[in-house]
Scaffold this active site. Structure first.
Site, short mmCIF file in Angstrom:
data_model
loop_
_atom_site.label_atom_id
_atom_site.label_comp_id
_atom_site.label_asym_id
_atom_site.label_seq_id
_atom_site.Cartn_x
_atom_site.Cartn_y
_atom_site.Cartn_z
N ASP A 1 2.93 -4.52 7.97
CA ASP A 1 1.73 -3.72 7.76
C ASP A 1 0.55 -4.68 7.90
O ASP A 1 0.20 -5.40 6.96
CB ASP A 1 1.76 -3.08 6.36
CG ASP A 1 0.47 -2.33 6.06
OD1 ASP A 1 -0.49 -2.44 6.84
OD2 ASP A 1 0.43 -1.64 5.03
N LYS B 1 -10.77 -0.14 10.42
CA LYS B 1 -10.98 -1.34 9.59
C LYS B 1 -11.42 -2.53 10.43
O LYS B 1 -11.70 -3.60 9.89
CB LYS B 1 -9.69 -1.70 8.85
CG LYS B 1 -9.27 -0.70 7.77
CD LYS B 1 -8.19 -1.30 6.89
CE LYS B 1 -7.31 -0.25 6.24
NZ LYS B 1 -7.89 0.34 5.03
N GLN C 1 -4.67 -5.24 6.95
CA GLN C 1 -5.70 -6.07 6.33
C GLN C 1 -5.87 -7.41 7.03
O GLN C 1 -6.83 -8.12 6.75
CB GLN C 1 -5.38 -6.29 4.84
CG GLN C 1 -5.48 -5.02 4.01
CD GLN C 1 -6.91 -4.51 3.88
OE1 GLN C 1 -7.87 -5.26 4.01
NE2 GLN C 1 -7.06 -3.21 3.62
N CYS D 1 -4.75 2.69 -3.58
CA CYS D 1 -3.50 3.12 -2.96
C CYS D 1 -2.39 2.12 -3.19
O CYS D 1 -1.58 1.86 -2.28
CB CYS D 1 -3.69 3.36 -1.47
SG CYS D 1 -4.83 4.69 -1.13
N HIS E 1 0.87 -1.18 0.00
CA HIS E 1 0.00 0.00 0.00
C HIS E 1 0.91 1.23 0.00
O HIS E 1 2.02 1.20 0.52
CB HIS E 1 -0.83 -0.06 1.29
CG HIS E 1 -1.89 0.99 1.42
ND1 HIS E 1 -1.63 2.27 1.85
CD2 HIS E 1 -3.23 0.93 1.23
CE1 HIS E 1 -2.76 2.96 1.91
NE2 HIS E 1 -3.75 2.17 1.53
C1 LIG Z 1 -2.46 -2.67 3.53
C2 LIG Z 1 -2.79 -1.30 4.04
N1 LIG Z 1 -1.82 -0.57 4.59
C3 LIG Z 1 -2.05 0.68 5.07
C4 LIG Z 1 -3.30 1.23 5.00
C5 LIG Z 1 -3.49 2.62 5.51
O1 LIG Z 1 -4.36 2.63 6.60
P1 LIG Z 1 -4.96 4.02 7.10
O2 LIG Z 1 -5.66 4.63 5.93
O3 LIG Z 1 -5.91 3.63 8.17
O4 LIG Z 1 -3.84 4.84 7.57
C6 LIG Z 1 -4.36 0.50 4.41
C7 LIG Z 1 -5.72 1.02 4.31
O5 LIG Z 1 -6.04 1.99 3.67
C8 LIG Z 1 -4.08 -0.80 3.92
O6 LIG Z 1 -5.04 -1.52 3.35
#
Ligand SMILES: Cc1ncc(COP(=O)(O)O)c(C=O)c1O
Ligand SMILES: Cc1ncc(COP(=O)(O)O)c(C=O)c1O
Lengths: 408, 148, 408, 148
Positions: free
Chosen positions: A199, A225, A202, A367, A123
């Site tokens: 990370d 989430k 998910q 993203c 991401h």
């Molecule tokens: C794999 C992953 N990493 C990071 C993020 C970023 O999370 P957040 O938008 O809550 O900062 C997301 C979700 O948007 C994600 O799916």
């Protein structure tokens, strides 16, 4: 206990909302999840009867608020099996948590030429801060490539890890649904002398998490989430690493002393929690953790494996070659997040048509533009399922897809 | 499909299926690139300006039906027109795409948008306005390039 | 319209909570304010019926959520008279907003030896990030001193501002209550070729704000101090300055494009809003802005002047030399935030005793240790009043102070 | 005042009003400094360790009644005691200050805290526990200094 989706759905008010007289089919939980009534109530009740500053005041209302706030920290530590509650740091979202580790640990430990290993399925939150550090420090980035079915291609992992200082990777792809072998990747990182950042955005909401079994050094995820309020992210890190790191944001609460000519920092986790946190949201997040714990994360995972099986069977049997579903075909190897291409219809148009029957899916690059380029697409449609989704909703998705062909 | 007639008018789908002026132009023509970070759409506009006229225009890239058809219709609307008039058309089109009219700018009623009026329906779908205007904003960037 | 405090108090559920059978006397609003029912309802209702991701999805639920989210941005711009809504950037708190400006603008514009002017009454949030930049960049800090009644001593302002690149100061002291002449300070900064950053945390909730009349370049404040949800901060900045600044946190939403070898940033304000924001909280903040706007910020200010007058009269007449109230003695020059020393009783002990009659005050350094040293104290007791406080509560405070003498 | 008797026992207020062993010690005595960032309390503990005995101890600094009286009572409890026994007293005192007993550590019942038992009431006021333990943690830091 069987997993009673009908009962669970009753807990989520938004699922009973009719839009244009039709029920909502919410298939965008990989983006952000809906909230059960218990979480909404916890938030509202705290704001009504218990709201107060934390940490800095001595009166009873504030002491109670502080206890409620710290209870969430302990609950999260238990939820992910962290050794200590004070290894849990609150941020505003997972993105801030990643920036915190990357900038704080990175600036203290990385110098020009040092290598960092990422993967092609990251991401932007696990890419852009590294690019910023490349610009600032001259580190170099390497990438684990993907196999054709959207898994990490680990053939050359050991050589990729050579002289690497950090291996930072997602536990589950937010585009492909691929679940990565976190434990194996952490071990490989450590073998190579690198630290491992996971990370976990998910996976934490969807399956049991055990950061100690993973052998990870840092993990990040987001409250929004996992049925919790928006505005809260979580960083877990090994205490010894957190203690050695310089602060990230400066201000109140993160200091031991401030003088005109300098300052000293507080202990972890306060050191990384500058300013007034999302007090009420963090208190309410505890209810989300309890809600998930009561359902049982193993059950949630099992439900999503069943849904994934149904999704793959339904879409493939109804649409055959008209649909290309990215990511692993084995439901055991993936979460219930499906990106696909359908009859050449542009994702934006497709999601617009699906929305006519209240089927809420995301169209875009999710993203993950580098991954999109590898998939050869500007965008995909993504349907992502969670604990409150049903096989009927899979059918609704398939029916809506059918109707899109009428237009294009 | 009920509710989408306003968005997916026949003329729009026609330009989407059979885009006009799709392609590239060689130098001395100039070009500019536009992105819609929301959906990943990308577009490149090429223009050839001679004697104050947009003598030729082409576009390529990829995107949804709205961004592609709007770009295609845009090329037919501006090709061969004086630069001043092109700017006026862009302005008029962007006015049509605005939910809240900017009180200070008067609408030049003398400009007839013709087929472009079909895109009026997009205004009801605010998220798609950026799709419809992508090519037009990129055209402005390309015009700015000619001034350099 | 007269300002009807009794009616206003009905809007705040927590004020009706009985602790040990006695009503709460909440005098800690400079720390964080209580929430009116309309804000709690807005938050709960959005989470029940309207929660969805913003910006990135095309379905109706998400489009509505995006509209609600952006409506808050516009409402805030109107509330502080910002020229454009896109000059309003959402952060997690005012501390992050200050760190954002200091690190992003600072790293791009300050080099070793450059001078930054602060004041002796700053909150740690407007000191510590500068110390971090001192360590990183070798800039130098200068300080505007205070007069004996806790106002800025502006005698040498022009010489202090010589060659200064930034003047960063609070609009109102969170310890002394002093209201600073923001407009004059911004003009002086600009005359000297410096930019002006206003820490407006303590004034935005309490009086009308007009960033254009101020002539400021940046201003920051927090939702949680102005009847809004926790977890939201606001940075306002001039568009041209924001546009020229590098990003702060990297991740989703703040990019135009991401490749394996680099990225480009989105337009402001998205450029500074990485990751999923506090969606529901920002939506609900709009209700707080409406609530304050309906009351009228001039009326709020007038109410607090009246309260301040009553506080000063009551405490001075009842306790004479036994009490030392810091800060200006003229209610027109101060907000209703009072730090004081009382009969040599340690602030921590004093606040503990006050808590026995549910009088909630903060004891400590109020995140302003440099100012504490100047006051010659480790800590003070601080009673801070807001729109829902009454003169009866001032009496309750005085009565509680009296009873403290029984013990010590 | 009702509710506060447990916190402000007479013996505590006595040590607050008339602190014992207040002051400093010259080298070769060592010292350590402790802060309570919450309330700004500061304390400095001086100890002189000779032949395995804490032969002298002093404290200064400023803080609330709990932090000051606890430090004062601590000095009287440890002065003249062998270092091992001092450590045991510190451990026992900190156990008393813990709401949740650490299951793995057994309580050494042989150690009689005497007057220090008066501080037991602080446990009901969790925010004040840090005040009560400030001097004690600083004593541990000072003991660590002697080992250097
Ligand atoms: C794999 C992953 N990493 C990071 C993020 C970023 O999370 P957040 O938008 O809550 O900062 C997301 C979700 O948007 C994600 O799916
Ligand atoms: C003057 C001042 N500046 C900055 C802050 C920091 O605000 P926050 O804690 O919301 O980040 C505060 C409040 O604590 C304050 O009073």
């Amino acid at each position: 206990m069987t997993f009673d989706v009908a009962a669970i759905r009753k807990d989520f008010p938004v699922l009973h909302r009719l839009v244009n007289d039709k029920p909502l089919v919410y298939l965008d939980s990989a983006n952000t999840s809906q909230k059960p009534q218990v979480v909404i109530d916890a938030l509202a009740n705290f704001m009504k009867h218990g709201y107060a500053p934390i940490n800095r005041s001595a009166y009873q209302l504030a002491a109670e608020a502080t206890d409620a706030f710290e209870a969430t920290r302990s609950a999260l530590a238990t939820f992910i099996n962290a050794p200590k509650a004070n290894e849990v740091v609150f941020t505003k979202n997972a993105t801030e948590a990643l920036n915190l580790v990357i900038m704080s640990w990175g600036r203290a430990n990385l110098k020009a030429g040092d290598a960092v290993l990422l993967t092609h399925m990251e991401h932007h939150a696990n890419i852009v801060p590294w690019h910023m550090l490349v610009a600032e420090r001259g580190i170099q980035l390497r990438w684990v490539p993907l196999t054709s079915d959207g898994q990490l291609d680990l053939t050359d992992l050991d050589s990729l890890l050579k002289d690497v200082k950090v291996f930072s990777f997602t536990s589950m792809s937010n585009v492909l649904g691929t679940i990565n072998p976190v434990q194996r990747l952490c071990a490989a990182a450590h073998n190579a002398g690198a630290i491992a950042i996971v990370d976990a955005c998910q996976s934490v909401p969807h399956q049991p998490t055990d950061v100690q079994a993973w052998g990870a050094d840092f993990a990040v995820f987001s409250s929004h989430k996992m049925c919790g309020p928006s505005g809260v992210g979580v960083l877990w890190g090994r205490e010894s690493l957190l203690e050695a790191m310089p602060p990230f944001l400066g201000g109140g609460n993160m200091i031991a002393d401030v003088r005109l000519d300098g300052f000293t920092t507080a202990e972890v986790p306060a050191k990384f929690e500058a300013g007034t946190p999302a007090i009420a949201e963090i208190v309410a997040l505890n209810s989300a953790v309890k809600y998930l714990t009561n359902l049982g994360m193993h059950n949630v995972r099992q439900h999503e494996i069943e849904l994934s099986t149904y999704v793959l069977n339904t879409l493939n049997s109804r649409f055959g070659d008209d649909i290309t579903i990215h990511g692993p075909t084995n439901p055991e190897l993936r979460g219930a997040t499906f990106s696909f291409a359908f009859r050449g219809i542009h994702p934006h148009d497709l999601s617009q048509v699906l929305d006519q029957t209240n089927v809420c899916v995301r169209a875009g690059h999710h993203c993950a533009k580098p991954l999109m380029r590898i998939l050869g697409a500007n965008a995909t449609v993504r349907a992502s399922f969670y604990l409150y989704n049903t096989t009927q909703e899979v059918d609704a998705l398939a029916d809506a897809l059918d109707s899109a062909s009428d237009i294009f | 499909m009920a509710g989408l007639e306003d968005l997916y008018r026949e003329i729009i789908l026609d330009h989407y299926r059979t885009p006009r002026n799709r392609g590239e132009l060689e130098a001395p023509a100039v070009s500019a690139e536009g992105h819609n970070p929301l959906c990943g759409d990308e577009i490149r506009i090429f223009i050839d300006v001679k004697d104050g006229l947009v003598s030729d225009v082409r576009f390529n890239g990829s995107g949804c039906s709205i961004s592609q058809s709007s770009a295609s219709m845009m090329t037919t609307a501006v090709k061969g027109k004086p630069v001043d008039q092109v700017r006026a058309i862009v302005k008029r089109f962007k006015q049509m795409m605005t939910l809240d009219e900017d009180e200070n700018s008067t609408i030049d009623e003398s400009i007839n948008l013709g087929d472009l009026e079909a895109l009026q329906g997009v205004v009801k779908f605010p998220v798609r306005i950026k799709c419809a205007t992508l090519g037009w904003n990129t055209l402005l960037d390309a015009l700015a390039e000619t001034g350099k």
